[in-house]
Enzyme design. Structure first.
Site, PDB file in Angstrom:
ATOM      1  N   LYS A  67      38.869  43.112  36.042  1.00 19.84           N
ATOM      2  CA  LYS A  67      37.736  42.880  35.053  1.00 19.84           C
ATOM      3  C   LYS A  67      36.342  43.635  35.437  1.00 19.84           C
ATOM      4  O   LYS A  67      36.170  43.485  36.773  1.00 19.84           O
ATOM      5  CB  LYS A  67      37.243  41.410  34.810  1.00 19.84           C
ATOM      6  CG  LYS A  67      38.517  40.693  33.935  1.00 19.84           C
ATOM      7  CD  LYS A  67      37.856  39.431  33.516  1.00 19.84           C
ATOM      8  CE  LYS A  67      38.968  38.639  33.048  1.00 19.84           C
ATOM      9  NZ  LYS A  67      39.244  39.280  31.546  1.00 19.84           N
ATOM     10  N   ARG A  76      49.152  34.313  29.058  1.00 16.66           N
ATOM     11  CA  ARG A  76      50.563  34.205  28.364  1.00 16.66           C
ATOM     12  C   ARG A  76      51.697  34.074  29.163  1.00 16.66           C
ATOM     13  O   ARG A  76      52.663  33.661  28.942  1.00 16.66           O
ATOM     14  CB  ARG A  76      50.574  35.347  27.422  1.00 16.66           C
ATOM     15  CG  ARG A  76      50.447  36.718  28.179  1.00 16.66           C
ATOM     16  CD  ARG A  76      50.255  37.839  27.370  1.00 16.66           C
ATOM     17  NE  ARG A  76      48.814  37.958  26.839  1.00 16.66           N
ATOM     18  CZ  ARG A  76      48.223  38.808  25.787  1.00 16.66           C
ATOM     19  NH1 ARG A  76      49.038  39.719  25.287  1.00 16.66           N
ATOM     20  NH2 ARG A  76      46.977  38.813  25.686  1.00 16.66           N
TER      21      ARG A  76
HETATM   22  N1  BES Z   1      40.814  35.105  30.176  1.00 17.55           N
HETATM   23  C1  BES Z   1      40.810  36.176  29.596  1.00 17.55           C
HETATM   24  C2  BES Z   1      40.240  35.836  28.153  1.00 17.55           C
HETATM   25  C3  BES Z   1      38.924  35.695  27.965  1.00 17.55           C
HETATM   26  C4  BES Z   1      38.091  36.405  27.564  1.00 17.55           C
HETATM   27  C5  BES Z   1      38.556  34.316  28.025  1.00 17.55           C
HETATM   28  C6  BES Z   1      36.507  36.282  27.466  1.00 17.55           C
HETATM   29  C7  BES Z   1      37.097  33.928  27.688  1.00 17.55           C
HETATM   30  C8  BES Z   1      36.229  34.729  27.550  1.00 17.55           C
HETATM   31  C9  BES Z   1      42.107  36.534  29.319  1.00 17.55           C
HETATM   32  O1  BES Z   1      43.136  36.257  30.481  1.00 17.55           O
HETATM   33  C10 BES Z   1      42.055  38.238  29.483  1.00 17.55           C
HETATM   34  O2  BES Z   1      41.764  38.859  30.191  1.00 17.55           O
HETATM   35  N2  BES Z   1      42.757  38.630  28.374  1.00 17.55           N
HETATM   36  C11 BES Z   1      42.810  39.961  27.843  1.00 17.55           C
HETATM   37  C12 BES Z   1      43.826  40.393  27.091  1.00 17.55           C
HETATM   38  C13 BES Z   1      44.028  41.869  27.139  1.00 17.55           C
HETATM   39  C14 BES Z   1      44.350  42.634  28.510  1.00 17.55           C
HETATM   40  C15 BES Z   1      45.273  42.328  26.364  1.00 17.55           C
HETATM   41  C16 BES Z   1      41.352  40.158  26.974  1.00 17.55           C
HETATM   42  O3  BES Z   1      41.311  39.491  26.018  1.00 17.55           O
HETATM   43  O4  BES Z   1      40.802  41.242  27.155  1.00 17.55           O
HETATM   44 MN    MN Z   2      43.051  37.605  31.999  1.00 16.81          MN
END
Ligand code: BES
Ligand code: MN
Ligand code: ZN
Length: 513
Positions: free
Chosen positions: A279, A353
């Site tokens: 990230k 997931r």
């Molecule tokens: N933990 C994150 C989701 C999240 C984002 C929680 C902002 C709280 C605040 C999750 O693991 C994630 O990174 N999801 C990705 C999925 C994508 C790669 C398909 C996302 O939402 O960007």
């Molecule tokens: Mn994530």
């Protein structure tokens, strides 16, 4: 250190306290004393409306106006908290959420202010508590409004002693329920707010063992060796990049009178860096909260056991730290989830997931009557619904709506979301049974829900709560919600357990969601 709660039928003008809290409503032409404030207004010679107007009070929700009582009340300070236009007919019950937020705002303002922060502050709530619902709402709002997280502060926390002014037999039971729920939400907030270095998977599991021991629940913890032996490829794949190995916690609350089985599963990523699909720095700042689902399951089970609800509840906490390293999983690695389904990991940041897939598949051995998962799963949830409204998806439309309804009764904002069949093909993989992400970002919250659905045991009613936004409050405190961890979904899960115990859930026949 904390906030305590007691009840008294002493009238508000005679109660021994540092401050008395009353409601003020927004009248047609200015602020008016709200329900519950009659005795106080009389003790002040009927001057309350005029004083509030002179001080510029409007009665807007969340507004707190302080008035020195000048010896006319036993307490030196009166705090009038706005409840908006609600409560205009003096006998109509107040919307519980209006009351929770008012109590929360008042206590938050009073607890955090003034000299001698370290000493105990005694706050009396002269808010409407005419029935159980009002008494519980005022009590839990006050208790949660008093929440502070002081673990890493050098100054000790102040103590808040709340007194709910309520006459009648309904008050004691309401206060007890409020206390149980507030204790659970406080646990969840504390877990979310804890630095991720202090809450690695093994530490979280150890905390779960303490909670289970205190609540009379049985617990099993699978370590990395047991996870490998059991075939939990999702949890292991996500956890393999961290020096802090993953865990799977299974909690069980089994009262003798229970006839139904509710399984709860909560995403427990103790820190989500994204892994090798790293990230950007800003997106990582709140990722200690990525175990908010697991924390909500633990907190809810503590409350369910304390309330003695007549339902068997099993909780799964798949715990892992998602880190990039030489041992981390790679985009294009293939994992085998518990039960044998293979997943091509195209994006290591879609990790929630993967750990939940193991937990959902494993729950089949428990023969659930109802399966609920809760997860800070997608940024797309925040894009769709904002930071304060969770998304609810399910494999049954009536179940989804019943879960949204349960959330509303618990005082949490959730909204029904679909699982559109046409999005499923985006998860087809060139090499494995499934890919963990679709090629485009469209409908990301729903695609994640469709991915999870693949692992729900056949015939089991299932709902999925995406709490990515609601789990963590990046902004200013409001109502009874502090900055940081919020405890989102905890009260909803308790309400769902209550509804299962009462036979309101699961609803009817399975049908396409
Ligand atoms: N933990 C994150 C989701 C999240 C984002 C929680 C902002 C709280 C605040 C999750 O693991 C994630 O990174 N999801 C990705 C999925 C994508 C790669 C398909 C996302 O939402 O960007
Ligand atoms: Mn994530
Ligand atoms: Zn995550």
């Amino acid at each position: 250190m904390g906030t305590t709660l007691s009840i008294t039928d002493t009238p508000p003008h005679l109660v021994e306290a540092d401050a008395v809290v009353i409601a003020v409503r927004k009248g047609p032409s200015g602020p008016l004393p709200g329900p519950g404030s009659k005795d106080v207004d009389e003790a002040l010679g009927g001057t309350l409306a005029g004083t509030l107007a002179a001080l510029g009070a409007t009665g807007d929700p969340g507004e707190v106006t302080k008035i020195a009582t000048g010896g006319r009340l036993t307490a030196p300070l009166l705090a009038a908290v706005g409840i908006g236009a609600a409560g205009d007919s003096s006998d109509a019950a107040l919307d519980p959420e209006v009351l929770r937020r008012a109590a929360g705002a008042a206590v938050r303002t009073l607890a955090g202010a003034g000299p001698g922060e370290a000493r105990e502050r005694r706050i009396a709530l002269a808010l409407p508590a005419r029935d159980g619902a009002e008494a519980e709402a005022a009590a839990i709002g006050g208790l949660l409004g008093g929440y502070t997280f002081r673990r890493y502060r050098s100054e000790p926390a102040g103590q808040v002693a709340l007194t709910l002014l309520a006459a009648g037999g309904h008050a004691a039971a309401a206060a007890h329920r409020a206390q149980v729920l507030a204790t659970a939400v406080t646990l969840v907030r504390d877990l979310v707010n804890t630095a991720p270095s202090d809450l690695v998977p093994a530490a979280f599991a150890a905390r779960a063992e303490e909670i289970a021991a205190g609540a009379g629940m049985t617990i099993t913890v699978l370590d990395e060796q047991a996870l490998a032996d059991g075939g939990y490829g999702g949890i292991l794949g996500v956890g393999q990049g961290s020096v802090h190995p993953p865990r799977l916690v299974r909690l069980e609350y089994a009262p003798p009178q229970a006839s139904r089985v509710l399984v709860l599963a909560g995403k427990g990523i103790t820190f989500d860096s994204g892994g090798l699909s790293l990230k950007p720095p800003k997106a990582m700042e709140a990722m200690k909260s990525d175990m908010g689902g697991a924390a909500a399951v633990l907190g809810a089970m503590q409350a369910i056991a304390a309330l003695g609800l007549a339902v068997k509840v099993i909780g799964y906490l798949p715990l892992a730290e998602n880190m990039p390293s030489g041992t981390a999983q790679r985009p294009s690695d293939v994992l085998t989830i518990y039960g044998g389904t293979t997943v091509e990991v195209l994006n290591t940041d879609a990790e929630g997931r993967l750990v939940l897939a193991d937990a959902l598949a494993r729950s089949g051995a428990d023969s659930p009557d109802l399966l609920i998962d809760v997860a800070t799963l997608t940024g797309a949830q925040v894009v769709s619904l904002g930071t304060r409204v969770a998304g609810v998806m399910a494999n049954d439309g009536a179940l989804r709506d019943a879960v949204v309804d349960a959330a509303g009764r618990a005082g949490e904002a959730m909204w029904p979301m679909p699982l559109p069949e046409e999005l499923r093909k985006g998860l087809d993989s060139a090499v494995a049974d499934l890919a963990n992400v679709a090629p485009d970002r469209n409908g990301g919250m729903l695609v994640a829900g469709l991915f999870l659905r693949e692992f729900v045991p056949v015939g089991v009613p299932w709902a999925h709560l995406d709490i990515a936004g609601p789990a963590f409050n990046d902004g200013a405190a409001y109502g009874y919600t502090a900055k940081g961890g919020t405890g989102a979904a905890t009260r909803t899960l308790v309400q769902i357990a209550q509804d299962v115990a009462d036979g309101r859930l699961p609803t009817g026949q399975m049908q396409a969601g």
